[in-house]
Design a protein around this motif. Structure first.
Motif, PDB file in Angstrom:
ATOM      1  N   LYS A  44       4.404  22.251  12.446  1.00 32.82           N
ATOM      2  CA  LYS A  44       4.881  21.817  11.139  1.00 32.82           C
ATOM      3  C   LYS A  44       5.973  20.763  11.346  1.00 32.82           C
ATOM      4  O   LYS A  44       6.717  20.816  12.328  1.00 32.82           O
ATOM      5  CB  LYS A  44       5.476  22.997  10.345  1.00 32.82           C
ATOM      6  N   ASP A  45       6.065  19.837  10.417  1.00 34.70           N
ATOM      7  CA  ASP A  45       7.131  18.833  10.471  1.00 34.70           C
ATOM      8  C   ASP A  45       8.477  19.558  10.343  1.00 34.70           C
ATOM      9  O   ASP A  45       8.699  20.302   9.387  1.00 34.70           O
ATOM     10  CB  ASP A  45       6.953  17.823   9.327  1.00 34.70           C
ATOM     11  N   PRO A  46       9.383  19.380  11.314  1.00 36.65           N
ATOM     12  CA  PRO A  46      10.652  20.130  11.283  1.00 36.65           C
ATOM     13  C   PRO A  46      11.546  19.775  10.098  1.00 36.65           C
ATOM     14  O   PRO A  46      12.463  20.529   9.778  1.00 36.65           O
ATOM     15  CB  PRO A  46      11.318  19.750  12.610  1.00 36.65           C
ATOM     16  N   GLN A  47      11.285  18.630   9.433  1.00 39.91           N
ATOM     17  CA  GLN A  47      12.067  18.275   8.247  1.00 39.91           C
ATOM     18  C   GLN A  47      11.400  18.758   6.959  1.00 39.91           C
ATOM     19  O   GLN A  47      11.863  18.431   5.865  1.00 39.91           O
ATOM     20  CB  GLN A  47      12.272  16.757   8.163  1.00 39.91           C
ATOM     21  N   GLY A  48      10.321  19.478   7.088  1.00 40.46           N
ATOM     22  CA  GLY A  48       9.676  20.040   5.914  1.00 40.46           C
ATOM     23  C   GLY A  48       8.757  19.074   5.181  1.00 40.46           C
ATOM     24  O   GLY A  48       8.347  19.344   4.046  1.00 40.46           O
ATOM     25  N   ILE A  49       8.431  17.938   5.808  1.00 40.32           N
ATOM     26  CA  ILE A  49       7.473  17.012   5.196  1.00 40.32           C
ATOM     27  C   ILE A  49       6.096  17.656   5.258  1.00 40.32           C
ATOM     28  O   ILE A  49       5.559  17.910   6.333  1.00 40.32           O
ATOM     29  CB  ILE A  49       7.469  15.650   5.921  1.00 40.32           C
ATOM     30  N   PRO A  70       0.831  -1.206   0.000  1.00 35.29           N
ATOM     31  CA  PRO A  70       0.000   0.000   0.000  1.00 35.29           C
ATOM     32  C   PRO A  70       0.865   1.255   0.000  1.00 35.29           C
ATOM     33  O   PRO A  70       2.078   1.193   0.241  1.00 35.29           O
ATOM     34  CB  PRO A  70      -0.785  -0.133   1.308  1.00 35.29           C
ATOM     35  N   GLU A  71       0.250   2.382  -0.228  1.00 34.72           N
ATOM     36  CA  GLU A  71       0.955   3.652  -0.090  1.00 34.72           C
ATOM     37  C   GLU A  71       1.416   3.816   1.352  1.00 34.72           C
ATOM     38  O   GLU A  71       0.720   3.397   2.286  1.00 34.72           O
ATOM     39  CB  GLU A  71       0.044   4.814  -0.492  1.00 34.72           C
ATOM     40  N   PRO A  72       2.584   4.409   1.593  1.00 38.27           N
ATOM     41  CA  PRO A  72       3.120   4.494   2.964  1.00 38.27           C
ATOM     42  C   PRO A  72       2.336   5.484   3.821  1.00 38.27           C
ATOM     43  O   PRO A  72       1.547   6.290   3.303  1.00 38.27           O
ATOM     44  CB  PRO A  72       4.561   4.967   2.736  1.00 38.27           C
ATOM     45  N   PRO A  73       2.553   5.454   5.135  1.00 39.76           N
ATOM     46  CA  PRO A  73       1.860   6.397   6.034  1.00 39.76           C
ATOM     47  C   PRO A  73       2.262   7.841   5.750  1.00 39.76           C
ATOM     48  O   PRO A  73       3.358   8.119   5.266  1.00 39.76           O
ATOM     49  CB  PRO A  73       2.297   5.949   7.434  1.00 39.76           C
ATOM     50  N   LEU A  74       1.358   8.752   6.102  1.00 42.90           N
ATOM     51  CA  LEU A  74       1.496  10.155   5.707  1.00 42.90           C
ATOM     52  C   LEU A  74       1.567  11.087   6.916  1.00 42.90           C
ATOM     53  O   LEU A  74       1.209  10.713   8.046  1.00 42.90           O
ATOM     54  CB  LEU A  74       0.298  10.562   4.838  1.00 42.90           C
ATOM     55  N   ASN A  75       2.013  12.282   6.646  1.00 42.71           N
ATOM     56  CA  ASN A  75       1.931  13.361   7.622  1.00 42.71           C
ATOM     57  C   ASN A  75       0.483  13.840   7.662  1.00 42.71           C
ATOM     58  O   ASN A  75       0.029  14.575   6.787  1.00 42.71           O
ATOM     59  CB  ASN A  75       2.864  14.507   7.218  1.00 42.71           C
ATOM     60  N   PHE A  76      -0.237  13.406   8.689  1.00 41.22           N
ATOM     61  CA  PHE A  76      -1.608  13.881   8.911  1.00 41.22           C
ATOM     62  C   PHE A  76      -1.645  14.814  10.115  1.00 41.22           C
ATOM     63  O   PHE A  76      -2.693  15.369  10.452  1.00 41.22           O
ATOM     64  CB  PHE A  76      -2.546  12.689   9.178  1.00 41.22           C
ATOM     65  N   TYR A  77      -0.473  14.949  10.758  1.00 42.07           N
ATOM     66  CA  TYR A  77      -0.398  15.582  12.076  1.00 42.07           C
ATOM     67  C   TYR A  77      -0.100  17.087  12.011  1.00 42.07           C
ATOM     68  O   TYR A  77      -0.038  17.744  13.039  1.00 42.07           O
ATOM     69  CB  TYR A  77       0.675  14.888  12.919  1.00 42.07           C
ATOM     70  N   PHE A  92       2.017  18.385   4.808  1.00 36.31           N
ATOM     71  CA  PHE A  92       0.768  17.670   5.106  1.00 36.31           C
ATOM     72  C   PHE A  92       0.371  16.824   3.891  1.00 36.31           C
ATOM     73  O   PHE A  92       0.327  17.304   2.761  1.00 36.31           O
ATOM     74  CB  PHE A  92      -0.328  18.686   5.415  1.00 36.31           C
ATOM     75  N   GLY A  93       0.111  15.533   4.127  1.00 37.29           N
ATOM     76  CA  GLY A  93      -0.278  14.640   3.043  1.00 37.29           C
ATOM     77  C   GLY A  93       0.892  13.947   2.370  1.00 37.29           C
ATOM     78  O   GLY A  93       0.670  13.098   1.495  1.00 37.29           O
ATOM     79  N   GLU A  94       2.129  14.278   2.750  1.00 43.23           N
ATOM     80  CA  GLU A  94       3.306  13.606   2.203  1.00 43.23           C
ATOM     81  C   GLU A  94       3.790  12.534   3.176  1.00 43.23           C
ATOM     82  O   GLU A  94       3.530  12.606   4.381  1.00 43.23           O
ATOM     83  CB  GLU A  94       4.431  14.601   1.947  1.00 43.23           C
ATOM     84  N   THR A  95       4.527  11.554   2.669  1.00 44.38           N
ATOM     85  CA  THR A  95       5.042  10.508   3.550  1.00 44.38           C
ATOM     86  C   THR A  95       6.332  10.952   4.225  1.00 44.38           C
ATOM     87  O   THR A  95       7.131  11.713   3.654  1.00 44.38           O
ATOM     88  CB  THR A  95       5.282   9.198   2.791  1.00 44.38           C
ATOM     89  N   TRP A  96       6.520  10.466   5.433  1.00 44.71           N
ATOM     90  CA  TRP A  96       7.705  10.795   6.234  1.00 44.71           C
ATOM     91  C   TRP A  96       8.705   9.641   6.285  1.00 44.71           C
ATOM     92  O   TRP A  96       9.743   9.754   6.936  1.00 44.71           O
ATOM     93  CB  TRP A  96       7.270  11.127   7.668  1.00 44.71           C
ATOM     94  N   VAL A  97       8.421   8.528   5.605  1.00 46.48           N
ATOM     95  CA  VAL A  97       9.194   7.304   5.853  1.00 46.48           C
ATOM     96  C   VAL A  97      10.649   7.403   5.402  1.00 46.48           C
ATOM     97  O   VAL A  97      11.492   6.629   5.870  1.00 46.48           O
ATOM     98  CB  VAL A  97       8.518   6.071   5.202  1.00 46.48           C
ATOM     99  N   ASN A  98      10.959   8.355   4.504  1.00 43.97           N
ATOM    100  CA  ASN A  98      12.342   8.522   4.047  1.00 43.97           C
ATOM    101  C   ASN A  98      12.982   9.805   4.571  1.00 43.97           C
ATOM    102  O   ASN A  98      14.078  10.163   4.136  1.00 43.97           O
ATOM    103  CB  ASN A  98      12.394   8.521   2.512  1.00 43.97           C
ATOM    104  N   ALA A  99      12.309  10.466   5.498  1.00 45.64           N
ATOM    105  CA  ALA A  99      12.849  11.705   6.065  1.00 45.64           C
ATOM    106  C   ALA A  99      13.948  11.385   7.077  1.00 45.64           C
ATOM    107  O   ALA A  99      14.130  10.232   7.487  1.00 45.64           O
ATOM    108  CB  ALA A  99      11.728  12.496   6.739  1.00 45.64           C
ATOM    109  N   ILE A 100      14.698  12.403   7.501  1.00 49.58           N
ATOM    110  CA  ILE A 100      15.640  12.183   8.586  1.00 49.58           C
ATOM    111  C   ILE A 100      14.870  12.144   9.900  1.00 49.58           C
ATOM    112  O   ILE A 100      13.708  12.548   9.973  1.00 49.58           O
ATOM    113  CB  ILE A 100      16.739  13.258   8.611  1.00 49.58           C
ATOM    114  N   TYR A 101      15.543  11.677  10.954  1.00 54.24           N
ATOM    115  CA  TYR A 101      14.850  11.404  12.214  1.00 54.24           C
ATOM    116  C   TYR A 101      14.142  12.630  12.775  1.00 54.24           C
ATOM    117  O   TYR A 101      12.977  12.569  13.156  1.00 54.24           O
ATOM    118  CB  TYR A 101      15.848  10.865  13.246  1.00 54.24           C
ATOM    119  N   GLY A 102      14.836  13.742  12.845  1.00 48.45           N
ATOM    120  CA  GLY A 102      14.209  14.936  13.426  1.00 48.45           C
ATOM    121  C   GLY A 102      14.364  14.960  14.929  1.00 48.45           C
ATOM    122  O   GLY A 102      15.456  14.759  15.460  1.00 48.45           O
TER     123      GLY A 102
END
Length: 537
Positions: free
Chosen positions: A77-82, A64-71, A84-94
């Motif tokens: 805001k996601d500190p790595q710039g992910i 399936p499509e990976p989990p998303l930034n719904f939060y 809303f609606g984008e996946t975080w699975v390949n982002a850095i830890y943060g």
């Protein structure tokens, strides 16, 4: 709580079942291999043969499509710039805050996959392997590693078990969870080496004779394996690897794994897995676990001889491919013995997800209401937590006790605390549902009743509903009492319900009639879902 149901001795071997193929058999198969048996799925498989059904159920599903930034919110805001609606699975830890939100995203996403499953055993097998190769999100911590671990379960759930074990051994989440990354020649850590044998391959039954020295030798084989955190993959450091020979016990045929002092030293792992999988106990141990998960917890001497041993031979003959074993088990006379039906107590996830799927609960559009969509699945995650099955966080490396703890097994799910919470869950879902930002999920009892063949006949409506929702029959006296007290509101004539239902169908805009039907159906299904029989699957 006392035993809800204790079946008679289960009969039949692994010869293919040739008996009746109707709602009872289909519902039983679906409840065991999927989450719930919805009216639509039952109707679909009624048009198939048993063999066609098993073949379809055992088909692996695409990722399936990976989990998303719904939060993301106005204040966060996601500190790595992910976005809303984008996946975080390949982002850095943060940082810890965003990692915590990603872990929530992952759990909600996983429940989403179970609810939205295709007509396949795949999601149930991922849960089986999650319990077998148990890890805890709270200990692994990094949500990205947790997601990658899940992809290993998903990829191998219906594949080759030997390949699966190797991938789990090198999985960064497992290397974190059982300290494999800390295992070096100067400071050997036996944690994973022990569980590899005790919990993952040969087990700890009477036929498993590995020794403490075998644990120590296995740990030495595994020294030097670490994690490349940037790439989120395993790494290998020869300087930390024990390059001396490793000798194993008579249980492993006194095998000696020669130490390798080169970049090829990971070949020692392959040799060790060859050694472990040469032991017949591996096939028996896994077949017992599959049997207890899909059939019944008690493995009698007859079951061991007539079911486990033949399945284990199939496993070995097929070089540890998982599907041939499941095919033989699910097509067997033994699996379809009537004594198997309703012999299990549903796990919390079976109850929660099965109820959602059997009543075809409609969620808001993820495209338009992503945050509400994820948060409503979060409500289901929390229901599992309060019923003692927190997805992603089993209590320890052995998994949930209900899958292995003698002599109670599934009965552990039910106690004076969890049983009322199960009833509260179904009552709430029927009465008001769960709401996030004015987006609601609720059991539509009228829509469910409409899927029954003759919903304006109160006797058939109740019996047909029970055929979907229950695995075991109830007394005709109970059916008549429920009909009279709930659908007929104390009236003596069945025509009272027939007239009310027909009036609702003929005048769909008559809110008063719709409300009368809805009230009675809500009371009916609350009653049915609160009885002990609904806890059995």
């Amino acid at each position: 709580m006392s035993v809800l149901y204790s079946p008679k001795a289960i009969q039949g071997g692994i010869d293919e079942y040739k008996g009746e193929w109707s709602i009872a058999q289909i519902s039983h198969l679906l409840k065991r291999t999927m989450f719930g048996s919805s009216p639509d799925d039952i109707a679909y498989f009624q048009k198939k043969t048993l063999n066609q059904t098993i073949d379809e159920i055992l088909s692996p599903q695409a990722n399936p499509e990976p989990p998303l930034n719904f939060y993301e919110t106005a204040d966060y805001k996601d500190p790595q710039g992910i976005k809303f609606g984008e996946t975080w699975v390949n982002a850095i830890y943060g940082d810890g805050t965003v990692n915590s939100r990603r872990r929530t995203s992952y759990k909600n996403w996983w429940l989403m996959q179970m609810v939205n499953q295709k007509r396949s055993i795949h999601e149930k097998m991922i849960l089986f392997w999650h319990n077998h190769f148990a890890t805890e999100i709270n200990d692994v911590d990094d949500a990205r590693f947790v997601y990658l671990h899940h992809t290993v379960l998903r990829k191998n759930a219906l594949g080759n078990f030997k390949d699966f074990v190797k991938q789990i051994t090198l999985d960064p989440a497992m290397l974190r969870y059982l300290n494999g990354r800390l295992n070096t020649k100067n400071a050997p850590d036996e944690n994973y080496a022990r569980e590899l044998q005790e919990l993952f391959t040969v087990g700890k039954g009477s036929g498993s004779k590995y020794t403490e020295d075998d644990v120590k030798a296995a740990a030495r084989v595994l020294t030097g394996i670490g994690i490349n955190n940037d790439r989120m993959v395993y790494s290998f450091n020869l300087a930390n690897h024990d390059t001396t020979d490793k000798k194993f016990s008579a249980f492993y045929n006194n095998t000696v794994i020669k130490g390798i002092n080169s970049a090829n030293a990971l070949q020692e792992l392959d040799e060790m897995l060859n050694m472990i999988f040469a032991v017949e106990e591996v096939s028996k141990f896994i077949c017992r676990k599959l049997y207890q998960f899909f059939v019944y917890y008690e493995i009698t001497p007859a079951v061991e001889k007539d079911i486990i041993e033949p399945l284990a031979k199939i496993f070995r003959d097929n070089k540890y491919e998982i599907k041939p074993v499941l095919t033989a088990l699910l097509k067997s006379q033994h699996f379809f013995d009537p004594n198997v039906y309703g012999a299990m107590i549903k796990s919390p996830l079976d109850l929660i997800i099965g109820t959602v799927r059997e009543f075809n609960v409609v969620f808001p559009s993820p495209k338009d209401f992503l945050q509400e969509y994820y948060n409503l699945f979060g409500d289901l995650v929390r229901q599992g937590q309060i019923m003692q099955q927190d997805i992603g966080d089993p209590p320890n490396v052995a998994g949930w006790p209900a899958y292995y703890q003698e002599p109670m097994f599934y009965e552990i799910w039910i106690n004076s605390d969890t049983y009322p919470k199960r009833n509260q869950y179904t009552d709430t879902f029927i009465n008001s549902g769960f709401v996030k930002n004015n987006r609601r999920i609720q059991l539509d009892v009228v829509a469910f009743a409409k899927k029954m063949p003759v919903p304006n006949d109160p006797n058939k409506l109740i019996n047909d509903s029970l055929n979907i929702l229950y695995e075991i029959p109830v007394s005709s006296e109970l059916v008549q009492q429920v009909k009279k007290d709930i659908l007929l509101s104390g009236q003596s004539s069945d025509y009272y319900w027939t007239e009310l239902w027909d009036a609702m169908i003929s005048k769909p805009n008559d809110t008063n009639t719709l409300n009368m039907v809805t009230t009675r159906l809500r009371n009916l299904y609350k009653y049915i879902l609160a009885l002990p029989e609904f806890q059995l699957g």
